[in-house]
Design an enzyme around this catalytic site. Structure first.
Site, short mmCIF file in Angstrom:
data_model
loop_
_atom_site.label_atom_id
_atom_site.label_comp_id
_atom_site.label_asym_id
_atom_site.label_seq_id
_atom_site.Cartn_x
_atom_site.Cartn_y
_atom_site.Cartn_z
N SER A 51 1.30 -1.04 -0.13
CA SER A 51 0.02 0.02 0.35
C SER A 51 0.67 1.45 -0.47
O SER A 51 2.00 1.46 0.99
CB SER A 51 -1.13 0.06 1.51
OG SER A 51 -1.27 1.07 1.28
N TYR A 108 -1.92 -0.16 10.25
CA TYR A 108 -2.47 -0.70 9.28
C TYR A 108 -1.14 -1.11 7.99
O TYR A 108 -0.24 -1.21 7.19
CB TYR A 108 -3.48 0.46 8.66
CG TYR A 108 -3.75 -0.09 7.02
CD1 TYR A 108 -4.53 -1.49 6.23
CD2 TYR A 108 -2.78 0.34 5.93
CE1 TYR A 108 -4.64 -2.09 4.55
CE2 TYR A 108 -3.37 0.14 4.62
CZ TYR A 108 -3.98 -1.48 4.51
OH TYR A 108 -4.28 -1.75 2.82
#
Length: 246
Positions: free
Chosen positions: A139, A153
């Site tokens: 990501s 995250y």
């Protein structure tokens, strides 16, 4: 090099489902894993006429002892694996120290520990074959630590990127390729509720993702615009500036 036998985790929705549909349309053989086996069976029925073969299996990637068993069974069903796409992920979280540690721990278990279990299983298969393409769906949040509810995250995806970079160093020049893909905001369930003008529509995002995977480059940011520029800024500008970007 053609990679015809492809395993995708987290294939029941979002980017995983989008990749499965694209590869099925290309006539490839697919091994699809997710926790929701009923959705995988629906997808198999929908795509079966296009793909050369589809195998499905229920898989919770946090059940780390089950991951190599499932991967091995799917490899046997397809007669080998040319590519494994480590895509299963979780996006929940809370500001650290606010009494919601369970959300952050669940995210790290799925996105890092579960991903490592998938990497271990895939690499065991690839080392035995002396060939394969490992794809890690990281990501853009891995590039720079994010604050508040995104902290865990971000850390989990940074860890996944580091795993890929380590394998790239180890396997340089070998028949086993490793790609780390860093998507920006793409319209999927994991980004539900995110309000930004930089959100990419899902089909366009999946197309960019597939192109990045097929390039087999070490590290690819997708979609290219505006995320290539943001990637450079986050990596090279001082924290006094980047903290205002995140």
């Amino acid at each position: 090099m053609s990679r015809n036998k492809i395993l995708i985790t987290g294939a029941s929705s979002g980017l995983g489902e989008g990749m499965a549909k694209t590869y099925a349309a290309q006539g490839r053989a697919l091994a699809l894993c997710a926790r929701r086996i009923e959705r995988l069976d629906e997808l198999k029925a929908e795509l079966g006429a296009q793909a050369s073969q589809i195998a499905t299996a229920a898989l919770d990637v946090t059940d780390v002892d089950t991951v190599p068993v499932v991967f091995g069974a799917l490899r046997d069903e397809l007669g080998g694996l040319d590519r494994v796409i480590v895509n299963a992920g979780l996006g929940k979280g809370a500001p650290i120290g606010t009494g919601k540690a369970h959300a952050n721990l669940d995210t790290v278990r799925t996105n890092l520990v579960g991903a490592l279990a998938q990497v271990e299983a895939a690499m065991e298969i690839f080392r035995a074959q002396n060939s394969g393409h490992l794809v890690l769906i990281s990501s853009m949040s891995a590039v720079r630590g994010l604050p508040k509810a995104q902290a865990a995250y971000s850390a989990s995806k940074a860890g996944l990127s580091a795993l890929g970079e380590g394998l790239q160093a180890e396997l340089a020049g070998s028949p086993i390729k490793v790609s780390v893909i860093l998507p920006g905001y793409i319209s999927t369930d994991i980004n539900a509720g995110v309000k930004t003008k930089m959100m990419t529509e899902r089909d366009a995002g999946v197309a960019a993702l597939i192109a990045a995977i097929e390039s087999e480059r070490n590290r690819v940011v997708v979609p290219r615009w505006p995320w290539t520029a943001i990637d450079l800024a986050l990596r090279h500008l001082p924290a006094s500036i980047t903290r205002r970007m995140v």
